[in-house]
Design an enzyme around this catalytic site. Structure first.
Site, PDB file in Angstrom:
ATOM      1  N   CYS A 224      -2.453  -1.459 -11.320  1.00 11.52           N
ATOM      2  CA  CYS A 224      -2.032  -2.255 -10.168  1.00 11.52           C
ATOM      3  C   CYS A 224      -1.476  -3.622 -10.584  1.00 11.52           C
ATOM      4  CB  CYS A 224      -3.211  -2.446  -9.218  1.00 11.52           C
ATOM      5  SG  CYS A 224      -3.848  -0.864  -8.609  1.00 11.52           S
TER       6      CYS A 224
ATOM      7  N   CYS B 137       0.631   0.766  -7.344  1.00 15.44           N
ATOM      8  CA  CYS B 137      -0.310   0.066  -6.465  1.00 15.44           C
ATOM      9  C   CYS B 137      -0.184  -1.446  -6.605  1.00 15.44           C
ATOM     10  CB  CYS B 137      -1.745   0.511  -6.753  1.00 15.44           C
ATOM     11  SG  CYS B 137      -2.172   0.500  -8.493  1.00 15.44           S
TER      12      CYS B 137
END
Ligand code: AVW
Length: 249
Positions: free
Chosen positions: A74, A155
């Site tokens: 992420c 993400c």
């Protein structure tokens, strides 16, 4: 006796001899811990060996992706379109972002050509169909499948480097537009930050009307930002580790 020994060792050697392609695959793979490279190689081969090289669908690589799954990273994932050299010039020097080509499967197969042949268990590296020669070609199907899997785990804040020196920095036929962007989902991805790479004679920038297609294609709830960044600034940040990743642009 000597002749027999030579014959036996030649046969044993022949059976265990790896092709240059397999050696490249395995040595690149072994730079990554936590993966069983022999298993990854077997899963890779089953996708195309003994097949017509124009009849390898994207799904043929599903078992390969399952054998070497992508891990979500992420806020560090970097996508690109027509900016391969500048992106990788940067990522190979700085640890700020991860591209597909920095992952196991992407780095193992980057720059390689391969295909099988009906009735053969070999991997060929010459005579394979080119990118646009046929739809379900061995190499293209791999990159589509791998790009989809990489985008599926995107993400947080996602970055994409697009090319301001071409007419269509967001080209609907590119892998970025056709495979990756449609897979960004608002429950995982917070923001897409486009870095428009600007050279001296740029013809596009963040105001390009084509980018409307990008914002419209984004899942509702994903915010969008775009920044024009000179290529020289990206290179400078690559060369200066003292500049924090967040201050590169
Ligand atoms: P790209 P994408 N012949 O720079 O958005 C041979 O257009 O599509 O960017 N190889 C080709 C051809 C072609 N006509 N077109 C594309 N390629 C191969 C994976 C070639 O290896 C990453 F995650 C070229 O360097 C990026 O976010 C590469 O596809 C995204 O997909 C990219 O072509 C970039 O694909």
């Amino acid at each position: 006796v000597i002749v027999v020994l030579i014959v036996i060792s030649a046969v044993v050697f022949g059976l265990t001899l790896k092709s240059a392609f397999e050696s490249t695959f395995l040595s690149r793979c072994e730079k990554f811990d936590q993966y069983d490279c022999k298993k990854v190689w077997d899963a890779f081969q089953q996708a195309y060996v003994n097949k017509d090289p124009c009849k390898v669908p994207v799904e043929a690589y599903d078992p390969l992706i399952a054998a070497a799954p992508f891990k979500p990273q992420c806020n560090r994932m970097m996508f690109w379109s027509k900016t391969k050299d500048v992106v990788h010039g940067f990522t190979e020097k700085r640890d700020c972002f991860v591209t597909l080509e920095d992952t196991l499967l992407g780095s193992v197969l980057d720059g390689l050509t391969w295909c099988g042949k009906e009735g053969s268990k070999d991997t060929n590296t010459t005579g394979c169909p080119g990118w646009s020669d046929c739809e379900n070609n061995t190499v293209r199907s791999f990159w589509i499948r791998a790009s989809a899997a990489f985008a599926d785990v995107a993400c947080g804040n996602v970055t994409a480097m697009l090319n301001g020196s071409i007419n269509t920095p967001f080209n609907p036929t590119s892998i970025f537009a056709s495979v990756e962007v449609p897979r960004f989902i608002a429950s995982r991805v917070k923001n897409l930050n486009v870095v428009m790479v600007i050279q001296k004679n740029n013809i596009s920038n963040c105001t390009d009307p084509y980018l409307k297609n990008l914002t419209q294609a984004l899942d509702k709830g994903i915010t969008y930002s775009c920044k024009d960044v000179p290529e020289s600034q990206i290179q400078e940040c690559g060369a200066k580790p003292e500049i924090a990743c967040g201050d590169c642009w």
